[in-house]
Design an enzyme around this catalytic site. Structure first.
Site, mmCIF file in Angstrom:
data_model
loop_
_atom_site.group_PDB
_atom_site.id
_atom_site.type_symbol
_atom_site.label_atom_id
_atom_site.label_comp_id
_atom_site.label_asym_id
_atom_site.label_seq_id
_atom_site.Cartn_x
_atom_site.Cartn_y
_atom_site.Cartn_z
ATOM 1 N N CYS A 297 3.406 -3.095 -7.341
ATOM 2 C CA CYS A 297 3.169 -2.360 -6.098
ATOM 3 C C CYS A 297 4.293 -1.416 -5.731
ATOM 4 C CB CYS A 297 2.920 -3.346 -4.966
ATOM 5 S SG CYS A 297 1.675 -4.552 -5.371
ATOM 6 N N HIS A 437 5.059 -2.039 5.195
ATOM 7 C CA HIS A 437 4.210 -2.407 4.055
ATOM 8 C C HIS A 437 3.113 -3.372 4.485
ATOM 9 C CE1 HIS A 437 3.046 -3.223 -0.028
ATOM 10 N NE2 HIS A 437 3.294 -4.512 0.122
ATOM 11 N N HIS A 473 -4.719 -2.917 0.230
ATOM 12 C CA HIS A 473 -3.502 -2.793 -0.582
ATOM 13 C C HIS A 473 -3.837 -2.056 -1.875
ATOM 14 C CE1 HIS A 473 0.254 -3.374 -2.327
ATOM 15 N NE2 HIS A 473 0.428 -4.672 -2.199
#
Length: 574
Positions: A297, A437, A473
């Site tokens: 990520c 985030h 995400h």
């Protein structure tokens, strides 16, 4: 010699030396090196031959090869382990006449002794490079492909309106999975962006990447005429992917069950993470730096920071950078289900991703791509480009704690934030907006919040939100897509809401979080966005003018947090 021995040799070397100068004065020295669990003493003796100023060395060694240099003072240079491809360079004091170079090598098997006579060598005076003006990096274009829109303006307007792009998965039958929702892209066309012959063969992560990359060029004003004028040897592409071509590869595995003859001949190249950047570069004819970074990520942010560094170092004038991901396939969904990391709120998809809410039950997968066009400031000015942001600096750190658990004190995140702020010259007190985030995971959201409060909690005007509450995400694309969202916040003066935040977690101050509606925000100082992932890599970088960006990454499975800093500034003043 094994690599482990070489490594310990290189890092544990402790040296002292003896040389005989021209007047016959002797400086005694010896040195020892720690190799693995054994210590080997290497002694050196110098002899002056009559009518000959050559020096020679007797050495018994288990190493491959050494090469050191002595002058009238104590100095070493060019020490090497040849057979193992390692080199050690020890700084020497230049300016002393009569430097002697001695070489010795011994067999690891025989423990032999060898002496080599070398004539004196006179060191040349190295010329220092004249000081050069530091190259500045700016953002001049943006492109996205997301569950909430494929245009940067449409994408951000949907975020401001609180529109969720999360829905039931339609690409395949997932009725037997406990999670059946995702931020899936429903309608997507490559017409006008990707050649038809490639659009039929490529994995979606590559199609998203090429489309977003070309949209960034279009947004940056790179027309055909401008393209002809570019020095393409100084233009590069650095767009990564955390997972690569999972669909192409999984299809190949299924074909292999029948016969290898049924496999797609492109299954290997189109599954690798670097192939998207390569195909885009070939399409554009850009011959500068071209590769990909895959750090799960953190991918998008690593690529942006590394691309900026290429420009700062003078290796490129223009870089396309960011991340792309397309993992909503059976093997992707199944893998994350096995990790027990996904939300199972299948009956209400739009409310499944709920960062900082006490009823969150995991993150929601998303897909798409985000690409920024970075450019050297003077280069951008010469062509009259619109400047969105300026890159200020960056940092990489590591949490070094646990594979899946965040550090209990958020040490890695805090370190990365502080380093990014220091390198960008930004004060913590100047930050009043954070695009976090926040992936909607139980442990991750809270630890991130605590780290942010530790760094920025003294500002009573601080506002925090998470883009993932609406798009899920996007894994390797998350950093780049949310960088675009952060820039748009500066351009519009509006910050998007945190949807689904109904019952803030215990210990979370709701007054710091943006509510369920968009908010007008006077960004008085830098805009900050953090990315962190609990495990290995921590990455941070800062951008200014539209935003300063600091990404904090510590991998915990695929959970990351991202932080960007942004600051309004007149384009004319850049």
């Amino acid at each position: 010699m094994s690599s482990s021995i070489v490594s310990s040799w290189v890092t544990a070397a402790c040296m002292s030396a003896a040389c005989v100068n021209e007047q016959g004065e002797k400086n005694c020295f010896g040195f020892s090196m720690s190799i693995s669990k054994h210590n080997y003493k290497v002694g050196a003796r110098n002899y002056k031959k009559k009518n000959n100023s050559s020096r020679w060395v007797l050495v018994k060694s288990t190493s491959s090869c050494f090469d050191f240099q002595c002058s009238n003072g104590l100095s070493f240079s060019n020490s090497c382990l040849v057979n193992n491809g390692f080199s050690l360079v020890y700084g020497s004091e230049s300016g002393h006449p009569g430097c002697w170079r001695s070489k010795f090598s011994g067999s690891a098997q025989q423990g032999g002794i060898r002496a080599t006579v070398v004539q004196p060598v006179t060191e040349g005076t190295s010329k220092k490079k004249p000081p050069t003006k530091e190259r500045r990096v700016v953002v001049t274009g943006m492109g996205v492909v997301t569950p909430n829109g494929h245009d940067s303006d449409v994408f951000y307007e949907n975020l401001l309106q609180g529109v969720s792009g999360i829905s039931e998965i339609e690409a395949f039958d997932c009725s037997h999975f406990p999670t059946r929702i995702a931020g899936e892209i429903k309608s997507f066309s490559t017409d006008g962006w990707v050649a038809p012959k490639f659009s039929k063969r490529m994995d979606k992560f590559m199609l998203y990447m090429l489309t977003a990359g070309k949209k960034a060029l279009s947004d940056g004003g790179i027309t055909e005429d401008v393209m002809k004028e570019l020095n393409k040897t100084r233009c590069g592409v650095l767009i990564g992917s955390g997972m690569g071509g999972m669909k192409v590869f999984s299809d190949a595995v299924e074909s292999l069950r029948i016969s290898y003859k049924k496999m797609n001949p492109f299954c290997v190249p189109f599954a690798t993470t670097n192939m998207g950047s390569a195909m885009l570069a070939m399409d554009l004819g850009w011959m500068g730096p071209n590769y990909s970074i895959s750090t799960a990520c953190a991918t998008g942010n690593f690529c942006i920071l590394s691309a900026a560094n290429h420009i700062i170092k003078g290796e490129a004038d223009m870089m396309l950078c960011g991340g792309s991901e397309a993992v909503i396939v059976p093997v992707g969904l199944g893998g994350f289900v096995a990790c027990r990391a996904l939300s199972q709120r299948n009956s209400d998809p739009t409310r499944a991703s709920r960062p900082w809410d006490s009823n969150r039950d995991g993150f929601v997968m998303g897909e798409g791509a985000g690409v920024l066009l970075l450019e050297e400031l003077e280069h951008a000015k010469r062509r009259g480009a619109t400047i969105y942001a300026e890159f200020l600096g960056g940092s990489f750190t590591c949490d070094a704690y646990h594979m899946t658990e965040p550090h209990p004190e958020g040490a890695g995140v805090i370190l990365c934030i502080e380093k990014a702020l220091a390198r960008s010259g930004v004060s913590k007190e100047d930050v009043n907006y954070i695009n976090a985030h926040a992936t909607s995971t139980l442990a991750g959201d809270l630890k991130e919040y605590q780290a942010l409060v530790h760094c920025f909690g003294q500002n009573p005007e601080l506002r925090v939100n998470s883009t993932k509450s609406m798009i899920g995400h996007l894994l390797g694309a998350a950093g780049a897509v949310e960088a675009v969202a952060t820039i748009q916040a500066i351009r519009t003066g509006w910050v998007h809401p945190n949807i689904n935040l109904e019952n803030p977690d215990e210990g979370v101050d709701a007054n710091l979080l943006v509510g369920s509606k968009k908010e007008r925000l006077d960004i008085k100082g830098p805009l900050f966005q953090v990315t962190w992932s609990r495990n290995s890599q921590n990455d941070s970088f800062c951008l200014n003018h539209c935003f300063l960006c600091c990404n904090i990454i510590q991998r915990r499975l695929l959970q990351w947090t991202k932080v960007f800093l942004g600051k309004l500034r007149d384009v004319e003043n850049i």
